[in-house]
Design a protein around this motif. Sequence first.
Motif, PDB file in Angstrom:
ATOM      1  N   TRP A  27      29.928  40.486  42.716  1.00 20.40           N
ATOM      2  CA  TRP A  27      31.047  41.217  42.132  1.00 20.40           C
ATOM      3  C   TRP A  27      30.816  42.708  42.324  1.00 20.40           C
ATOM      4  CZ3 TRP A  27      31.604  38.672  36.588  1.00 20.40           C
ATOM      5  CH2 TRP A  27      32.103  37.361  36.736  1.00 20.40           C
ATOM      6  N   GLY A  28      31.894  43.452  42.322  1.00 22.61           N
ATOM      7  CA  GLY A  28      31.816  44.906  42.317  1.00 22.61           C
ATOM      8  C   GLY A  28      32.513  45.448  41.083  1.00 22.61           C
ATOM      9  N   ILE A  29      31.990  46.520  40.511  1.00 20.90           N
ATOM     10  CA  ILE A  29      32.610  47.126  39.340  1.00 20.90           C
ATOM     11  C   ILE A  29      32.774  48.617  39.595  1.00 20.90           C
ATOM     12  CG2 ILE A  29      30.378  47.488  38.162  1.00 20.90           C
ATOM     13  CD1 ILE A  29      31.870  46.953  35.499  1.00 20.90           C
ATOM     14  N   ASP A  30      33.935  49.143  39.225  1.00 19.83           N
ATOM     15  CA  ASP A  30      34.197  50.559  39.459  1.00 19.83           C
ATOM     16  C   ASP A  30      35.287  51.029  38.503  1.00 19.83           C
ATOM     17  OD1 ASP A  30      33.834  53.017  40.541  1.00 19.83           O
ATOM     18  OD2 ASP A  30      34.715  52.590  42.490  1.00 19.83           O
ATOM     19  N   MET A  31      35.478  52.352  38.456  1.00 13.07           N
ATOM     20  CA  MET A  31      36.423  52.953  37.524  1.00 13.07           C
ATOM     21  C   MET A  31      37.294  53.977  38.237  1.00 13.07           C
ATOM     22  SD  MET A  31      35.550  55.315  34.178  1.00 13.07           S
ATOM     23  CE  MET A  31      35.037  56.689  35.237  1.00 13.07           C
ATOM     24  N   THR A  32      38.534  54.115  37.787  1.00 12.60           N
ATOM     25  CA  THR A  32      39.407  55.193  38.221  1.00 12.60           C
ATOM     26  C   THR A  32      40.179  55.680  37.006  1.00 12.60           C
ATOM     27  OG1 THR A  32      41.055  55.848  39.881  1.00 12.60           O
ATOM     28  CG2 THR A  32      41.394  53.731  38.792  1.00 12.60           C
ATOM     29  N   LYS A  33      40.918  56.783  37.159  1.00 11.52           N
ATOM     30  CA  LYS A  33      41.691  57.311  36.037  1.00 11.52           C
ATOM     31  C   LYS A  33      43.134  57.536  36.451  1.00 11.52           C
ATOM     32  CE  LYS A  33      40.105  62.096  36.784  1.00 11.52           C
ATOM     33  NZ  LYS A  33      39.459  63.266  36.140  1.00 11.52           N
ATOM     34  N   ILE A  34      44.029  57.394  35.471  1.00 11.18           N
ATOM     35  CA  ILE A  34      45.472  57.470  35.690  1.00 11.18           C
ATOM     36  C   ILE A  34      46.047  58.525  34.752  1.00 11.18           C
ATOM     37  CG2 ILE A  34      47.618  56.157  35.793  1.00 11.18           C
ATOM     38  CD1 ILE A  34      45.360  55.092  37.610  1.00 11.18           C
ATOM     39  N   LYS A  35      46.904  59.398  35.269  1.00  9.41           N
ATOM     40  CA  LYS A  35      47.517  60.452  34.444  1.00  9.41           C
ATOM     41  C   LYS A  35      48.813  59.934  33.817  1.00  9.41           C
ATOM     42  CE  LYS A  35      47.903  64.631  32.797  1.00  9.41           C
ATOM     43  NZ  LYS A  35      48.076  65.787  33.710  1.00  9.41           N
ATOM     44  N   ILE A  36      48.912  60.059  32.501  1.00  3.06           N
ATOM     45  CA  ILE A  36      50.118  59.682  31.764  1.00  3.06           C
ATOM     46  C   ILE A  36      50.798  60.969  31.298  1.00  3.06           C
ATOM     47  CG2 ILE A  36      51.072  58.366  29.838  1.00  3.06           C
ATOM     48  CD1 ILE A  36      49.669  56.638  31.911  1.00  3.06           C
ATOM     49  N   VAL A  58      36.628  44.779  37.705  1.00  2.00           N
ATOM     50  CA  VAL A  58      35.563  43.911  38.215  1.00  2.00           C
ATOM     51  C   VAL A  58      36.196  42.998  39.250  1.00  2.00           C
ATOM     52  CG1 VAL A  58      33.747  42.257  37.662  1.00  2.00           C
ATOM     53  CG2 VAL A  58      34.426  43.973  35.966  1.00  2.00           C
ATOM     54  N   LEU A  59      35.696  43.080  40.487  1.00  2.00           N
ATOM     55  CA  LEU A  59      36.305  42.366  41.613  1.00  2.00           C
ATOM     56  C   LEU A  59      35.306  41.407  42.247  1.00  2.00           C
ATOM     57  CD1 LEU A  59      38.977  42.550  43.489  1.00  2.00           C
ATOM     58  CD2 LEU A  59      37.467  43.804  45.050  1.00  2.00           C
ATOM     59  N   ASP A  60      35.756  40.183  42.518  1.00  2.00           N
ATOM     60  CA  ASP A  60      34.948  39.222  43.262  1.00  2.00           C
ATOM     61  C   ASP A  60      35.069  39.559  44.745  1.00  2.00           C
ATOM     62  OD1 ASP A  60      34.190  36.854  44.801  1.00  2.00           O
ATOM     63  OD2 ASP A  60      34.128  35.803  42.889  1.00  2.00           O
ATOM     64  N   TRP A  61      33.951  39.875  45.387  1.00  2.00           N
ATOM     65  CA  TRP A  61      33.998  40.312  46.790  1.00  2.00           C
ATOM     66  C   TRP A  61      34.394  39.188  47.740  1.00  2.00           C
ATOM     67  CZ3 TRP A  61      29.237  43.949  47.947  1.00  2.00           C
ATOM     68  CH2 TRP A  61      29.449  45.165  47.288  1.00  2.00           C
ATOM     69  N   ARG A  62      34.102  37.955  47.424  1.00  2.00           N
ATOM     70  CA  ARG A  62      34.416  36.860  48.356  1.00  2.00           C
ATOM     71  C   ARG A  62      35.899  36.505  48.326  1.00  2.00           C
ATOM     72  NH1 ARG A  62      36.057  34.361  51.568  1.00  2.00           N
ATOM     73  NH2 ARG A  62      35.285  32.523  52.701  1.00  2.00           N
ATOM     74  N   THR A  63      36.483  36.440  47.143  1.00  3.88           N
ATOM     75  CA  THR A  63      37.876  36.000  47.023  1.00  3.88           C
ATOM     76  C   THR A  63      38.851  37.160  46.848  1.00  3.88           C
ATOM     77  OG1 THR A  63      37.751  35.784  44.605  1.00  3.88           O
ATOM     78  CG2 THR A  63      37.083  33.873  45.936  1.00  3.88           C
ATOM     79  N   LYS A  64      38.338  38.373  46.630  1.00  2.00           N
ATOM     80  CA  LYS A  64      39.158  39.564  46.357  1.00  2.00           C
ATOM     81  C   LYS A  64      39.939  39.436  45.045  1.00  2.00           C
ATOM     82  CE  LYS A  64      37.862  40.637  50.513  1.00  2.00           C
ATOM     83  NZ  LYS A  64      36.631  41.432  50.701  1.00  2.00           N
ATOM     84  N   LYS A  65      39.487  38.566  44.172  1.00  2.00           N
ATOM     85  CA  LYS A  65      40.172  38.339  42.901  1.00  2.00           C
ATOM     86  C   LYS A  65      39.666  39.308  41.844  1.00  2.00           C
ATOM     87  CE  LYS A  65      40.593  34.757  39.294  1.00  2.00           C
ATOM     88  NZ  LYS A  65      40.159  33.389  38.912  1.00  2.00           N
ATOM     89  N   VAL A  66      40.590  39.880  41.070  1.00  2.00           N
ATOM     90  CA  VAL A  66      40.206  40.690  39.918  1.00  2.00           C
ATOM     91  C   VAL A  66      39.830  39.733  38.797  1.00  2.00           C
ATOM     92  CG1 VAL A  66      40.933  42.422  38.243  1.00  2.00           C
ATOM     93  CG2 VAL A  66      41.775  42.543  40.593  1.00  2.00           C
TER      94      VAL A  66
END
Length: 258
Positions: A89-98, A109-117
Amino acid sequence: MKRGPYAKVAERNAGLLARIRGIKADHPFRGYRRVWAFLRFVDGVVVGKNRVYRLMSEHDLTVKPNLRLKAKRRPTGVKPRPSRPNEWWGIDMTKIKIDGYGWLYVVIVLDWRTKKVVGHYAGDQAKAWHWLSALNAAVGRQFPEGVRGGGLHLMADNGCQPTSTSFMKACRVMDIKLAFTSYNNPKGNADTERFMRTMKEELVWINEWRSPTAFYQALGSWIEEYNQGYLHSALGYKTPVTTEQELINSRTLLKKAC
């Protein structure tokens, strides 16, 4: 002098061009390959990629490259290539402006094999325990009987959250093998980084967000739609859920045969 298309050819392309314009109106950041995949595997239209590319080029519907966003790569080690779901799995963060509110943080959190969140968190803070909230949601979803002994690896960057004592201790307790990318090298977590771009192109950038609640609801719905319906070229233009189920079924049959 450049010749225009024959009248019969233009007439034959009129319906296809109208559908392409409709797809681009809903998904302005999609290139010709993804438009072709939607036509082929969702609409059931048998059409070649070259034809789609030609029509999009002639009518200025292609995505213009932004060289300022091109990442500078440097030689790195071989990136892990999982062979089954729930291996890496891969884990990462981003930010969104409201507008009128401020920044919201999204942890994926993303599964690298299936590309599923497999898990996510969204809120106005992003401390280590918020990252753990996303990871715990993923573990609860994918490992209802417990993750220990599952051979799960987790790739993260060198941010303060995944390198915190509490986060690393939680991973050890859950028997999750935590790995980190090399410094200044986002390519080590490229699958997760690419998903972040897809999320922004398909959800964030095409809407004006003025309410955190509205964004939370839209994010949850969009992730479910992504898992169920997003066509990945790396998966043979199958969806994450379809790929996961096929891989699970094939492993089950293999175990029975052995």
